[in-house]
Design a protein around this motif. Structure first.
Motif, PDB file in Angstrom:
ATOM      1  N   CYS A  44     118.475  68.379  74.930  1.00 48.34           N
ATOM      2  CA  CYS A  44     117.779  69.129  76.127  1.00 48.34           C
ATOM      3  C   CYS A  44     118.400  67.951  77.160  1.00 48.34           C
ATOM      4  CB  CYS A  44     116.498  69.124  76.114  1.00 48.34           C
ATOM      5  SG  CYS A  44     115.594  69.652  77.641  1.00 48.34           S
ATOM      6  N   ASP A  45     118.960  68.674  78.323  1.00 44.71           N
ATOM      7  CA  ASP A  45     119.185  67.635  79.640  1.00 44.71           C
ATOM      8  C   ASP A  45     117.926  67.020  80.210  1.00 44.71           C
ATOM      9  OD1 ASP A  45     121.869  67.798  79.156  1.00 44.71           O
ATOM     10  OD2 ASP A  45     122.042  69.710  80.345  1.00 44.71           O
ATOM     11  N   ASN A  46     116.668  67.788  80.119  1.00 46.26           N
ATOM     12  CA  ASN A  46     115.644  67.070  80.730  1.00 46.26           C
ATOM     13  C   ASN A  46     114.775  66.220  79.710  1.00 46.26           C
ATOM     14  OD1 ASN A  46     113.717  67.175  82.913  1.00 46.26           O
ATOM     15  ND2 ASN A  46     112.236  68.113  81.365  1.00 46.26           N
ATOM     16  N   CYS A  47     114.454  66.533  78.508  1.00 45.63           N
ATOM     17  CA  CYS A  47     113.327  65.700  77.710  1.00 45.63           C
ATOM     18  C   CYS A  47     114.243  65.029  76.711  1.00 45.63           C
ATOM     19  CB  CYS A  47     112.370  66.748  77.028  1.00 45.63           C
ATOM     20  SG  CYS A  47     113.081  67.646  75.713  1.00 45.63           S
ATOM     21  N   LEU A  55     118.675  76.987  76.011  1.00 49.38           N
ATOM     22  CA  LEU A  55     118.978  77.908  77.330  1.00 49.38           C
ATOM     23  C   LEU A  55     119.658  77.234  78.336  1.00 49.38           C
ATOM     24  CD1 LEU A  55     115.365  79.427  76.955  1.00 49.38           C
ATOM     25  CD2 LEU A  55     117.385  80.212  76.219  1.00 49.38           C
ATOM     26  N   ILE A  56     120.728  77.830  78.973  1.00 46.60           N
ATOM     27  CA  ILE A  56     121.240  77.570  79.906  1.00 46.60           C
ATOM     28  C   ILE A  56     121.242  77.802  81.282  1.00 46.60           C
ATOM     29  CG2 ILE A  56     124.159  77.184  80.531  1.00 46.60           C
ATOM     30  CD1 ILE A  56     124.477  77.584  77.561  1.00 46.60           C
ATOM     31  N   SER A  61     124.496  74.058  84.907  1.00 45.84           N
ATOM     32  CA  SER A  61     124.365  73.148  85.535  1.00 45.84           C
ATOM     33  C   SER A  61     123.540  72.128  84.537  1.00 45.84           C
ATOM     34  CB  SER A  61     123.866  72.708  86.894  1.00 45.84           C
ATOM     35  OG  SER A  61     122.563  73.502  86.776  1.00 45.84           O
ATOM     36  N   GLU A  62     122.671  73.011  83.526  1.00 47.31           N
ATOM     37  CA  GLU A  62     121.852  72.184  82.807  1.00 47.31           C
ATOM     38  C   GLU A  62     121.555  72.980  81.602  1.00 47.31           C
ATOM     39  OE1 GLU A  62     118.194  69.831  84.559  1.00 47.31           O
ATOM     40  OE2 GLU A  62     118.126  71.620  85.547  1.00 47.31           O
ATOM     41  N   SER A  63     121.231  72.544  80.322  1.00 54.54           N
ATOM     42  CA  SER A  63     120.758  73.085  78.871  1.00 54.54           C
ATOM     43  C   SER A  63     119.302  72.595  78.803  1.00 54.54           C
ATOM     44  CB  SER A  63     121.918  72.564  77.878  1.00 54.54           C
ATOM     45  OG  SER A  63     123.205  73.325  78.286  1.00 54.54           O
ATOM     46  N   LEU A  64     118.594  73.597  78.737  1.00 51.90           N
ATOM     47  CA  LEU A  64     117.206  73.081  78.589  1.00 51.90           C
ATOM     48  C   LEU A  64     116.463  73.975  77.322  1.00 51.90           C
ATOM     49  CD1 LEU A  64     116.068  73.618  82.392  1.00 51.90           C
ATOM     50  CD2 LEU A  64     116.877  71.470  81.096  1.00 51.90           C
ATOM     51  N   CYS A  65     115.515  72.910  76.940  1.00 51.39           N
ATOM     52  CA  CYS A  65     114.718  73.585  75.596  1.00 51.39           C
ATOM     53  C   CYS A  65     113.757  74.796  76.332  1.00 51.39           C
ATOM     54  CB  CYS A  65     113.800  72.769  74.858  1.00 51.39           C
ATOM     55  SG  CYS A  65     113.070  71.908  75.778  1.00 51.39           S
TER      56      CYS A  65
END
Length: 345
Positions: A44-47, A55-56, A61-65
């Motif tokens: 995950c790009d955040n955590c 999820l994209i 720009s980001e892939s996130l849980c």
């Protein structure tokens, strides 16, 4: 399975020894070595935690849980799995929707991110070509109300007036219990039909236990071409040919040769699925249910088919297949359709 004192120094995937305090864990708390993290997970790009799927964001720009996406206010596009803010659909899906009839029927090239329904690994995806009396948006609205997010409508070059109803991948059990079968009766009552149209069923490649399983499955179908075509209600179709060459070269196909004609009974060109193309379209629920049941049953039958059964018990035969399905209630629609068509003769 979560990590315990006994296995906390072993990778969950490959059993390689790891140093627990310097090793990543997945969402279930299982230890994962660096090599398996690269092979099986995304970060995950955040955590920065690792997950099997992410999820994209629609601009890539980001892939996130799931948790990070929800915390940031994102939700999934109604038609695909891209994340959007403040809108119901992503830009790409919105552009696919056009006025009037086109508000409901996507272009022929539309292919959303698949949503899986039921338990795998054997999933079935249905493409049902339907002729309509005219370009009636009420028919499209009826379909959309019934299918919701399970399926979508798209154009198909082989249909002059009508659409192709395409489902997301489903297990047979899920489809039997949840597909809106009454919709087909409603469409028939409004003058729709499947005349001179096709029903294609995609079967997930992950459902096969190696090349030999694929070989037995394809051989069974090609060896019983006459009976399969009778069940499919379509013979000698140029859109789904039972070619002697394809039958003879099944072994090469099983080894990865995908440079084969698309319009074969079994289209092998797709990366994730095999496509059964031999079925005629229909707006009769049992005929469609029987086609789905055959797709599922043929894969499972081929999986348990042993050399002894093939050599000594005539395991390749259509009769042996029907006897096997007759003992399994989940294939009742297939059995009843074969009885009606006298497929066993």
């Amino acid at each position: 399975m979560t990590a315990t004192a006994q296995d906390e120094d072993v990778c969950f995937h490959c059993d390689a020894e790891v140093i627990s305090e310097h090793t990543r864990t997945n969402i279930d708390g299982e230890f994962v070595c660096d090599d398996c993290t690269t092979l099986h997970y995304l970060q995950c790009d955040n955590c920065a935690h690792i997950f099997r799927t992410l999820l994209i964001v629609e601009d890539d720009s980001e892939s996130l849980c799931d948790d990070c996406a929800a915390a940031a206010g994102y939700h999934e596009c109604l038609d695909c799995r891209y994340l959007v803010l403040g809108r119901s659909r992503c830009t790409g899906c919105e552009n696919e929707r056009r006025g009037c009839w086109e508000d409901y029927v996507y272009g022929a090239g539309y292919k959303p991110y698949p949503r899986f329904h039921g338990d795998g690994p054997l999933f079935l995806g249905m493409e049902l070509e339907i002729n309509t009396p005219d370009f009636d948006t009420q028919l499209c609205q009826l379909c959309q109300d019934r299918i919701d997010s399970l399926a979508y409508l798209k154009e198909d070059g082989s249909i002059s007036v009508g659409f192709e109803l395409v489902t997301h991948p489903m297990s047979l059990a899920w489809a039997q219990a949840n597909f809106p079968w009454g919709l087909l009766d409603e469409l028939a009552a409004r003058g729709c039909d499947g005349d001179d149209a096709g029903l294609h069923i995609h079967v997930s490649r992950e459902a096969f236990d190696g090349h030999s399983h694929v070989f037995r499955w394809m051989k069974f179908i090609y060896r019983n071409a006459s009976e399969v075509q009778q069940l499919a209600r379509r013979h000698d179709s140029s859109w789904a040919q039972f070619s002697q060459l394809e039958r003879a070269e099944v072994k090469d196909i099983c080894k990865g040769d995908r440079d084969r004609p698309r319009y074969s009974a079994i289209n092998v060109q797709n990366d994730e699925t095999f496509e059964l193309r031999m079925f005629a379209s229909s707006v009769k629920p049992r005929e469609v249910q029987a086609a789905l049941a055959f797709a599922d049953a043929s894969v499972r039958y081929a999986h348990q088919l042993t050399l002894r059964a093939i050599v000594r018990e005539d395991g390749w035969s259509w009769e042996s297949f029907l006897a096997w399905t007759a003992d399994r209630p989940e294939y009742d629609a297939l059995s009843r359709e074969c009885e009606a068509l006298a497929c066993a003769c």
